[in-house]
Design a protein around this motif. Sequence first.
Motif, PDB file in Angstrom:
ATOM      1  N   ILE A 127     -14.066  15.112   1.841  1.00  0.00           N
ATOM      2  CA  ILE A 127     -15.498  14.892   2.052  1.00  0.00           C
ATOM      3  C   ILE A 127     -15.856  14.823   3.535  1.00  0.00           C
ATOM      4  O   ILE A 127     -16.949  15.202   3.918  1.00  0.00           O
ATOM      5  CB  ILE A 127     -15.930  13.606   1.327  1.00  0.00           C
ATOM      6  N   THR A 151     -23.641  13.320   1.178  1.00  0.00           N
ATOM      7  CA  THR A 151     -24.812  13.939   0.547  1.00  0.00           C
ATOM      8  C   THR A 151     -24.351  15.008  -0.435  1.00  0.00           C
ATOM      9  O   THR A 151     -23.377  15.722  -0.188  1.00  0.00           O
ATOM     10  CB  THR A 151     -25.733  14.575   1.604  1.00  0.00           C
ATOM     11  N   ALA A 152     -25.086  15.137  -1.564  1.00  0.00           N
ATOM     12  CA  ALA A 152     -24.737  16.130  -2.590  1.00  0.00           C
ATOM     13  C   ALA A 152     -25.996  16.899  -2.977  1.00  0.00           C
ATOM     14  O   ALA A 152     -27.089  16.341  -3.037  1.00  0.00           O
ATOM     15  CB  ALA A 152     -24.152  15.430  -3.808  1.00  0.00           C
ATOM     16  N   GLN A 153     -25.846  18.161  -3.242  1.00  0.00           N
ATOM     17  CA  GLN A 153     -26.971  19.011  -3.647  1.00  0.00           C
ATOM     18  C   GLN A 153     -27.327  18.783  -5.117  1.00  0.00           C
ATOM     19  O   GLN A 153     -28.483  18.827  -5.484  1.00  0.00           O
ATOM     20  CB  GLN A 153     -26.628  20.495  -3.421  1.00  0.00           C
ATOM     21  N   ASN A 154     -26.317  18.549  -5.963  1.00  0.00           N
ATOM     22  CA  ASN A 154     -26.521  18.381  -7.408  1.00  0.00           C
ATOM     23  C   ASN A 154     -25.891  17.068  -7.865  1.00  0.00           C
ATOM     24  O   ASN A 154     -24.956  16.561  -7.231  1.00  0.00           O
ATOM     25  CB  ASN A 154     -25.861  19.542  -8.173  1.00  0.00           C
ATOM     26  N   ASN A 171     -23.456  14.648  -9.918  1.00  0.00           N
ATOM     27  CA  ASN A 171     -22.035  14.731 -10.294  1.00  0.00           C
ATOM     28  C   ASN A 171     -21.256  15.742  -9.455  1.00  0.00           C
ATOM     29  O   ASN A 171     -20.227  16.246  -9.886  1.00  0.00           O
ATOM     30  CB  ASN A 171     -21.873  15.074 -11.783  1.00  0.00           C
ATOM     31  N   GLU A 172     -21.729  16.028  -8.277  1.00  0.00           N
ATOM     32  CA  GLU A 172     -21.019  16.959  -7.411  1.00  0.00           C
ATOM     33  C   GLU A 172     -19.914  16.241  -6.629  1.00  0.00           C
ATOM     34  O   GLU A 172     -18.821  16.777  -6.451  1.00  0.00           O
ATOM     35  CB  GLU A 172     -21.999  17.633  -6.445  1.00  0.00           C
ATOM     36  N   LYS A 173     -20.230  15.022  -6.161  1.00  0.00           N
ATOM     37  CA  LYS A 173     -19.249  14.237  -5.404  1.00  0.00           C
ATOM     38  C   LYS A 173     -19.156  12.852  -6.031  1.00  0.00           C
ATOM     39  O   LYS A 173     -20.154  12.154  -6.160  1.00  0.00           O
ATOM     40  CB  LYS A 173     -19.679  14.095  -3.933  1.00  0.00           C
ATOM     41  N   TRP A 174     -17.980  12.494  -6.403  1.00  0.00           N
ATOM     42  CA  TRP A 174     -17.716  11.171  -6.945  1.00  0.00           C
ATOM     43  C   TRP A 174     -16.751  10.469  -5.999  1.00  0.00           C
ATOM     44  O   TRP A 174     -15.738  11.021  -5.605  1.00  0.00           O
ATOM     45  CB  TRP A 174     -17.074  11.264  -8.319  1.00  0.00           C
TER      46      TRP A 174
END
Length: 151
Positions: free
Chosen positions: A118, A123-126, A128-131
């Motif tokens: 990471i 920051t995530a676009q969608n 459940n993209e980054k956990w």
Amino acid sequence: MKYIELRSQERKWSVAALCRVLQVSESGYYKYLRNKSKPYKYADLLKQIYDLLKEDPENANYGVKRIYQYLMNKKNYEGSYSTIYRICKENNLMIHCKRRPKGITKADSEAQKAENLINQDFTAQNPNEKWLMDITEIPCKKREALSCAST
């Protein structure tokens, strides 16, 4: 303890002067003298507690809650928990737990370090993209209980 010292010096000095020096009230001193010959109010209860603790070597770990439960169940005690607590505290029968740290996970020096994918970009676009999660300490079933035996 101050009253005992006061009583030993009573012949040399006046009670009023000794009470001022020891910072106790005269009425308290005279009340101490009156009550000194009376038996301890909870002597029978204290004897029952000592008998319980001497029954078995394991009973020495009993805390106030267990002592209270024992007296209620086996001796038909109908008094309050706070009375048992006070008696145990006055007679140095309190069980104190050693404080143990909660974090007992040790880092393995030979374990492979995880790759930082990471790079502190959270920051995530969608959805459940980054956990992300912290796995500093993982509780296991084999881990022994660290609680006190006083409850």
